[in-house]
Design a protein around this motif. Sequence first.
Motif, PDB file in Angstrom:
ATOM      1  N   GLN A   1       0.739  -1.808  -0.324  1.00 48.15           N
ATOM      2  CA  GLN A   1       0.052  -0.118   0.028  1.00 48.15           C
ATOM      3  C   GLN A   1       0.781   1.697  -0.301  1.00 48.15           C
ATOM      4  O   GLN A   1       0.466   2.086  -0.084  1.00 48.15           O
ATOM      5  CB  GLN A   1      -0.713  -0.103   1.599  1.00 48.15           C
ATOM      6  CG  GLN A   1      -1.745  -1.181   1.526  1.00 48.15           C
ATOM      7  CD  GLN A   1      -1.938  -2.121   1.313  1.00 48.15           C
ATOM      8  OE1 GLN A   1      -0.567  -2.574   2.115  1.00 48.15           O
ATOM      9  NE2 GLN A   1      -2.067  -3.925   1.248  1.00 48.15           N
ATOM     10  N   GLY A   2       2.344   1.151  -0.369  1.00 48.62           N
ATOM     11  CA  GLY A   2       2.970   2.278   0.341  1.00 48.62           C
ATOM     12  C   GLY A   2       3.946   2.540   1.280  1.00 48.62           C
ATOM     13  O   GLY A   2       3.765   1.506   2.396  1.00 48.62           O
ATOM     14  N   GLN A   3       5.140   3.006   1.309  1.00 42.54           N
ATOM     15  CA  GLN A   3       5.750   3.388   2.575  1.00 42.54           C
ATOM     16  C   GLN A   3       4.499   3.466   4.215  1.00 42.54           C
ATOM     17  O   GLN A   3       3.515   4.558   4.246  1.00 42.54           O
ATOM     18  CB  GLN A   3       6.424   4.620   2.356  1.00 42.54           C
ATOM     19  CG  GLN A   3       8.066   5.190   1.373  1.00 42.54           C
ATOM     20  CD  GLN A   3       8.312   3.864   2.562  1.00 42.54           C
ATOM     21  OE1 GLN A   3       8.432   3.881   3.387  1.00 42.54           O
ATOM     22  NE2 GLN A   3       9.713   3.962   1.614  1.00 42.54           N
ATOM     23  N   ILE A   4       4.639   3.467   5.048  1.00 40.98           N
ATOM     24  CA  ILE A   4       4.144   3.319   6.557  1.00 40.98           C
ATOM     25  C   ILE A   4       4.841   3.685   7.320  1.00 40.98           C
ATOM     26  O   ILE A   4       6.031   3.437   7.592  1.00 40.98           O
ATOM     27  CB  ILE A   4       3.686   2.703   6.710  1.00 40.98           C
ATOM     28  CG1 ILE A   4       2.276   2.089   6.235  1.00 40.98           C
ATOM     29  CG2 ILE A   4       2.608   2.592   8.625  1.00 40.98           C
ATOM     30  CD1 ILE A   4       1.259   0.493   6.389  1.00 40.98           C
ATOM     31  N   THR A   5       5.605   4.886   8.159  1.00 42.00           N
ATOM     32  CA  THR A   5       5.656   5.045   9.183  1.00 42.00           C
ATOM     33  C   THR A   5       5.291   5.168  10.314  1.00 42.00           C
ATOM     34  O   THR A   5       4.385   4.796  11.083  1.00 42.00           O
ATOM     35  CB  THR A   5       5.666   6.952   9.075  1.00 42.00           C
ATOM     36  OG1 THR A   5       6.206   6.906   7.931  1.00 42.00           O
ATOM     37  CG2 THR A   5       6.808   7.059  10.015  1.00 42.00           C
ATOM     38  N   TYR A   6       6.395   4.457  11.403  1.00 43.55           N
ATOM     39  CA  TYR A   6       6.515   3.961  12.754  1.00 43.55           C
ATOM     40  C   TYR A   6       7.236   4.572  13.776  1.00 43.55           C
ATOM     41  O   TYR A   6       8.091   4.723  12.894  1.00 43.55           O
ATOM     42  CB  TYR A   6       5.991   2.625  12.429  1.00 43.55           C
ATOM     43  CG  TYR A   6       5.317   1.630  11.986  1.00 43.55           C
ATOM     44  CD1 TYR A   6       3.939   0.976  12.731  1.00 43.55           C
ATOM     45  CD2 TYR A   6       5.166   1.171  10.875  1.00 43.55           C
ATOM     46  CE1 TYR A   6       2.920   0.140  11.838  1.00 43.55           C
ATOM     47  CE2 TYR A   6       4.570   0.275  10.244  1.00 43.55           C
ATOM     48  CZ  TYR A   6       3.427  -0.149  10.391  1.00 43.55           C
ATOM     49  OH  TYR A   6       2.318  -1.266   9.751  1.00 43.55           O
ATOM     50  N   ARG A   7       6.120   4.887  14.466  1.00 38.01           N
ATOM     51  CA  ARG A   7       7.706   4.825  15.711  1.00 38.01           C
ATOM     52  C   ARG A   7       7.689   3.796  16.885  1.00 38.01           C
ATOM     53  O   ARG A   7       6.074   3.681  17.350  1.00 38.01           O
ATOM     54  CB  ARG A   7       7.036   6.916  16.363  1.00 38.01           C
ATOM     55  CG  ARG A   7       7.304   7.468  17.374  1.00 38.01           C
ATOM     56  CD  ARG A   7       7.267   8.357  18.354  1.00 38.01           C
ATOM     57  NE  ARG A   7       5.604   8.381  19.570  1.00 38.01           N
ATOM     58  CZ  ARG A   7       4.786   8.730  18.601  1.00 38.01           C
ATOM     59  NH1 ARG A   7       4.977   9.269  17.288  1.00 38.01           N
ATOM     60  NH2 ARG A   7       3.453   8.749  19.581  1.00 38.01           N
ATOM     61  N   VAL A   8       8.791   4.078  17.518  1.00 40.15           N
ATOM     62  CA  VAL A   8       9.161   2.564  18.953  1.00 40.15           C
ATOM     63  C   VAL A   8       8.149   3.584  20.161  1.00 40.15           C
ATOM     64  O   VAL A   8       9.536   4.601  20.140  1.00 40.15           O
ATOM     65  CB  VAL A   8      10.152   2.756  18.766  1.00 40.15           C
ATOM     66  CG1 VAL A   8      10.692   1.511  19.623  1.00 40.15           C
ATOM     67  CG2 VAL A   8      11.001   2.045  17.418  1.00 40.15           C
ATOM     68  N   GLU A   9       7.514   2.723  20.433  1.00 37.92           N
ATOM     69  CA  GLU A   9       6.573   3.823  21.384  1.00 37.92           C
ATOM     70  C   GLU A   9       7.479   3.489  22.727  1.00 37.92           C
ATOM     71  O   GLU A   9       7.742   3.915  23.912  1.00 37.92           O
ATOM     72  CB  GLU A   9       5.134   4.093  21.733  1.00 37.92           C
ATOM     73  CG  GLU A   9       4.885   4.407  22.792  1.00 37.92           C
ATOM     74  CD  GLU A   9       4.766   5.989  22.546  1.00 37.92           C
ATOM     75  OE1 GLU A   9       4.013   6.454  23.665  1.00 37.92           O
ATOM     76  OE2 GLU A   9       5.357   6.795  20.687  1.00 37.92           O
ATOM     77  N   LYS A  10       7.524   1.779  22.576  1.00 39.44           N
ATOM     78  CA  LYS A  10       7.978   1.351  24.082  1.00 39.44           C
ATOM     79  C   LYS A  10       8.936  -0.216  22.976  1.00 39.44           C
ATOM     80  O   LYS A  10       8.133  -0.603  22.669  1.00 39.44           O
ATOM     81  CB  LYS A  10       6.630   1.179  24.511  1.00 39.44           C
ATOM     82  CG  LYS A  10       7.087   0.347  25.927  1.00 39.44           C
ATOM     83  CD  LYS A  10       5.541  -0.063  27.331  1.00 39.44           C
ATOM     84  CE  LYS A  10       5.893  -0.274  28.576  1.00 39.44           C
ATOM     85  NZ  LYS A  10       4.906  -0.906  29.236  1.00 39.44           N
ATOM     86  N   THR A  11       9.467  -0.982  24.104  1.00 35.76           N
ATOM     87  CA  THR A  11      10.383  -1.936  24.342  1.00 35.76           C
ATOM     88  C   THR A  11      10.477  -2.002  25.681  1.00 35.76           C
ATOM     89  O   THR A  11      10.490  -2.226  26.884  1.00 35.76           O
ATOM     90  CB  THR A  11      11.915  -1.988  23.814  1.00 35.76           C
ATOM     91  OG1 THR A  11      11.902  -3.083  23.558  1.00 35.76           O
ATOM     92  CG2 THR A  11      12.435  -0.866  24.071  1.00 35.76           C
TER      93      THR A  11
END
Length: 283
Positions: A272-282
């Motif tokens: 579907q194209g580029q998707i941006t994710y943010r690492v919120e917690k690990t």
Amino acid sequence: MSDDTKDNNDEINGLNNTVNTLFQSYVQEIFLNKDSKSLKKDRKNAAQSEIGRFVRHIGGERDVKSVIPSEISEYSEDFIKRTAQPDPEKLKSVKKFLVYLASNNYTEINLSQHLRLRRSRRSSRLKSTSDRKVNLTQNGYNDMTKELSKLQKERIKITSEIEKAAADGDVRENAPLEAARESQGMVMSKIREIESTLKIAEIIDSKTDKTKVQIGSKVLLIQSNSNKKLEYQLVEPREASPLHKKISIGSPVGEAILGRRVGDEVNVSTPQGQITYRVEKTS
């Protein structure tokens, strides 16, 4: 073997000649007759020992007609793995036994052609990766161990089904027998795969850096354009299970977040194209 001897054996054992019974007949005929005196004692003992090991490996009490080619190939691999310097003569003794079974019509096909000393593609592949450790979570290791135990029990059940199906009539037109053999092949393949993984597995240290995404980390991701929350655990490909929210380090998302820290943003290419994710917690 004379026709009279073979007829007597068939009368005693019916159509269900067990592997062990035929092994004993073979020993009597080949190793204990006067023509075998030319064989050196140590060679004779080594040959009998290897054939005996083969019989135990495939199951001595089963009907010989239920033995399938894949089991012979499996024994070849086992022979190579347990022998630092494989002795061709030992394997040749087993091959002669299989030829004996075919020439006396105890087996439908000549199984000896499936007994080879050279390494199969699979065993070569396992050898090439044997030095590489596979990192597994403790839960993943436990799950694989349970699955292996389940498959081993299933293998015993299928072997029993094969013996029963083989006794029900003509093995050449026996649908239940073919189905059981197919199931056996799939189960054995899974067993070998899990065993090879567990053999080189290392349990991930739970006390590693919690601020960095690593193998075994549980990660909370936020999709930038929708604020959608996604929770995954990052694992080796062999432990990956989307249904249990375990994604492989080789997947697009896994590759993107591996080594990242809380607050980092990553771009993932999707259909579907580029998707941006943010690492919120690990954790």
